[in-house]
Write an enzyme that holds these catalytic residues in place. Structure first.
Site, short mmCIF file in Angstrom:
data_model
loop_
_atom_site.label_atom_id
_atom_site.label_comp_id
_atom_site.label_asym_id
_atom_site.label_seq_id
_atom_site.Cartn_x
_atom_site.Cartn_y
_atom_site.Cartn_z
N ASP A 296 -58.64 -15.60 40.42
CA ASP A 296 -59.47 -14.79 39.53
C ASP A 296 -59.75 -15.66 38.31
O ASP A 296 -58.83 -16.09 37.63
CB ASP A 296 -58.74 -13.51 39.14
CG ASP A 296 -59.56 -12.66 38.19
OD1 ASP A 296 -60.66 -12.26 38.57
OD2 ASP A 296 -59.10 -12.43 37.07
N THR A 298 -60.99 -15.28 35.21
CA THR A 298 -60.54 -14.86 33.89
C THR A 298 -59.03 -14.72 33.87
O THR A 298 -58.47 -13.97 34.67
CB THR A 298 -61.20 -13.54 33.49
OG1 THR A 298 -62.62 -13.68 33.59
CG2 THR A 298 -60.83 -13.17 32.07
N ASP A 531 -54.70 -11.10 36.77
CA ASP A 531 -54.00 -10.58 35.59
C ASP A 531 -54.52 -9.22 35.15
O ASP A 531 -53.94 -8.60 34.26
CB ASP A 531 -54.08 -11.57 34.42
CG ASP A 531 -55.51 -11.73 33.92
OD1 ASP A 531 -56.46 -11.33 34.64
OD2 ASP A 531 -55.68 -12.26 32.81
#
Length: 771
Positions: A296, A298, A531
């Site tokens: 991911d 970001t 996250d």
């Protein structure tokens, strides 16, 4: 139960002291008593204990040395697991997210176990619900209950609605009163399992367990045959019992389970030192098998937080700065975008008071608020809010530079759920600079070198993500797709597109989950990092979920591995540790099972033929210590970078069966040749022991390859130790060795050399020899 909190001020200190606490036992590891029981009260310890008692009653105490294996196995296993327990318990405490509550009218953070019945708990995006309750206030609060119900769509919660533990907030904010805490909560088991130290399914553990199960069934009939044969054909009852025990003990791979547990436990401790929490031991194995890593962008490739770069008006006469300032302060739990805007606009202007507001969610990809007479304002992804025109084209051009681009739009009212952006008036474009992690470049090079394919998955513009991926040197980083163009109902086609491209933008949380399933369907072992709450479903379904320590509590609850210090550079160590464990357990399995198979063949041959067993238990103890026990301990913990492959059981059997059969044949031949002469039983057994050591030592050499300097030193030291044992009088006496008959000794060496050559050919033909 709502009445437990009479006001929005929450409980008073007196009420907290009298209320029922949220007592849930922490299960990050097994209890001390469970560790003791699991290492002491085992089937192998029972069998060895009985055999040990027989030797102490009917034989000489030197032949009972193998009984020390019980003590050594138990102590080593207990110490290693206690070390792992201590590491996991400390990391689990660090990983526990504080809970925001309001007490005595003030907001405060408390530990989860300090929640009490009736507490007023505050919620924001990413917060995990640890107890059940009733909603008191809601500002666009959306709860994801997918882990409980399987329904992926978030549920809007209004005051009076019930919420359950095990769910988590994905958008908006609110508060609820705790109505069920501790073991009364709906999903206490789910909460415990998220951080439990346990052994889930794994090919490695299942393979070892199957070995043990089948060998146990073989030991019983073969042991009975051997005892009957030795007692029936020996005039000396003590010698008969000693020979039978020697065969049975050698059949038992008593150290295999121990070495497997030690390797897992040491892996946990090593990763713990790198601030990496392994919440499930089989995750260590999963690390070694990963061949696709879904990142991911970001929070993984880019560091937390962003910086506001440019605000580009698309027309005149609009209060762009005032609108951005107001929107950034409209959410009580601002995300990274809002925080970047707040750094430029510390406070909203006069008259900009939000009425209705819609918090940001990864599914919508926009947030907005209605400011009454000043209109409704929306901030979000340009390709979601804009469909054509100059603003859309400029946003696409800016995205190719790697910047994150947002569109600010005005409308008379906020869009309804599912409504497109046709009624929105483009007002400005906002660009944000993302902070690329300084360790990302080196880490990605490692994965490319190790043959792990990287897929970058993001909710951002695909061109912007591709620009970052290309800048970091990710292979085929320029090959990107907009996830909105991907098929939803054709998993095969989706898997084909995933294999052919590297970067995927505008990915929804539900699509991330489908990506994982499609890759797994094509035979890949998939690891997923993330996250944010939008990563939870994919993390849960991936073969290995890896969460960042600074991520949401929900992601850390479902991930098997948590990088507590948020260092992307820890991932190579995580993968390397998994490969070390898996490759080394396969090595030591080859050692232990070679011993088991030569013992089975020897016991069957001796039992059927009705002759003496070729060596005593003390001989087995000496040879096994030098060719298996001591080397296995070092080999199980050694560094290695071998890529894990499926087929663990098949490869071990292909090595151990021919090696064991040939070792047994060599020992029987050497014992038979010596027995034909005029030598004593001890001299005959010494010849068999020399052959047994040399053949099993050669098996150790084959398994230890590639022969690095320390491995050469290890196998050389074992040979020297055996030579010293044959030379020193007190050692010979202790182990009942008598190598005085030159003809017997030379024939033993000759048989061993021939057998070793045949073993080399056999394992090479079987395709199991490591190069």
């Amino acid at each position: 139960m709502v009445g437990l909190t009479s006001t929005v001020d929450g409980l008073t200190s007196a009420q907290v002291a009298a209320a029922k606490p949220n007592h849930v036992p922490r299960r990050s590891s097994r209890s001390f008593s469970a560790i003791i029981r699991s290492n002491v009260f085992t089937l192998f310890n029972l069998v060895i204990g009985v055999l040990w008692a027989l030797i102490l009653i009917f034989g000489e105490w030197q032949d009972g040395l193998f009984g020390l294996v019980i003590v050594a196995n138990a102590l080593i296993g207990i110490v290693q697991e206690l070390r792992a327990k201590r590491t996991l318990d400390k990391l689990a405490v660090i990983n526990e997210e504080p809970v925001r509550v309001r007490r005595d009218g003030a907001e405060r953070e408390i530990h989860p176990q300090d929640i009490v019945l009736g507490d007023l708990i505050l919620l924001g995006p990413g917060d995990r619900l640890l107890v059940d309750g009733d909603v008191i206030a809601s500002d666009g609060l959306e709860i994801d209950e997918s882990l409980l119900t399987g329904e992926a769509d978030p549920v809007h919660k209004q005051p009076g609605d019930h919420v359950l533990s095990g769910s988590f907030a994905v958008a908006g904010s609110g508060s609820f009163v705790a109505t069920k805490v501790g073991t009364d909560a709906y999903a206490v088991r789910l909460a415990e399992e998220a951080s439990k130290f346990h052994l889930a399914h794994s090919e490695l553990r299942e393979g070892v367990s199957n070995f043990i199960k089948y060998i146990t069934w073989l030991v019983v009939p073969i042991g009975a045959l051997l005892i009957y044969s030795q007692v029936s054909n020996s005039v000396d009852f003590r010698t008969a019992i000693t020979g039978a025990v020697a065969g049975i003990v050698t059949m038992i791979p008593e150290g295999l389970v121990l070495m497997t547990s030690i390797a897992f436990a040491v892996g946990v401790v090593r990763l713990g030192r790198r601030r990496c929490l392994v919440q499930e031991l089989p995750a260590i194995e999963g690390l070694a098998r990963v061949d696709v890593l879904c990142l991911d962008k970001t929070g993984t490739l880019t560091a937390g937080g962003m910086d506001l770069d440019q605000v580009l008006p698309l027309g005149d006469g609009h209060p762009v700065d005032d609108a951005l300032a107001a929107l950034s302060h409209a959410d009580s739990r601002p995300n990274a975008t809002a925080l970047a805007l707040q750094a430029r606009y510390p406070a909203p202007g006069d008259g900009w008071t939000a009425g209705q507001s819609v918090p940001f969610s990864s599914a919508r990809k926009w947030s907005g608020a209605d400011f009454g007479e000043r209109g409704a304002w929306v901030l979000g992804a340009p390709d979601v809010l804009l469909h054509a025109g100059d603003g859309y084209d400029r946003a696409a051009e800016l995205a190719t530079t790697g910047a994150r681009v947002l569109a600010l739009c005005r409308a008379d009212r906020l869009p309804a759920p599912g409504e497109d952006g046709a009624a929105l008036e483009p007002v400005a474009l906002v660009t944000l600079k993302q902070r690329v992690r300084p360790d990302a470049d080196e880490t990605l090079r490692y994965f490319a070198k190790q043959g792990v394919t990287v897929k970058v998955i993001s909710g951002d513009n695909p061109e912007a993500v591709a620009a970052i991926a290309t800048g970091l040197g990710i292979p085929d980083g320029h090959r990107f797709l907009d996830a909105r163009t991907l098929p939803d109902d054709d998993p095969d086609k989706l898997g084909e597109l995933l294999d052919g491209h590297t970067v995927f933008g505008r990915v929804t949380p539900q699509q991330k989950r489908k990506f994982v399933a499609a890759l797994q369907a094509r035979g890949h072992t998939v690891a997923m990092t993330g996250d944010g709450v939008n990563d939870v479903l994919a993390l849960k379904d991936a073969d290995l979920g890896i969460a960042m320590g600074a991520g949401s509590p929900a992601t850390k609850a479902v991930a098997q591995v948590v990088l507590l210090d948020n260092k992307f550079a820890t991932l190579p160590h995580v993968v390397g540790e998994g490969r070390r464990v898996l490759a080394n357990i396969e090595r030591v399995s080859n050692l232990f099972l070679t011993k088991t198979f030569y013992a089975i063949v020897l016991s069957l041959a001796v039992g059927v033929a009705g002759v003496m067993f070729p060596f005593a238990p003390r001989h087995s103890t000496l040879v096994n210590a030098l060719t298996i026990g001591i080397p296995a301990f070092f080999l199980a913990l050694a560094p290695t970078f071998e890529r894990a492959r499926p087929g663990f059981v098949r490869r071990v059997l292909r090595f151990a069966v021919p090696s064991g059969v040939l070792c047994a044949a060599a020992v029987l031949a050497s014992f038979w040749l010596a027995h034909k002469g005029t030598s004593t039983l001890i001299q005959d057994q010494t010849s068999a022991v020399i052959t047994l050591f040399l053949t099993t030592w050669w098996v150790l050499v084959l398994i230890a390859r590639p022969l690095t300097w320390w491995r050469v030193l290890l196998v050389g030291a074992m040979a020297v130790a055996f030579g010293i044992g044959l030379t020193l009088p007190f050692v010979r006496t202790f182990f009942a060795l008598e190598p005085g008959d030159l003809a017997n000794d030379l024939s033993a060496v000759g048989v061993a050399v021939v057998a070793s050559l045949v073993i080399s050919v056999a394992v090479k033909v079987a395709g199991t020899l490591r190069t």
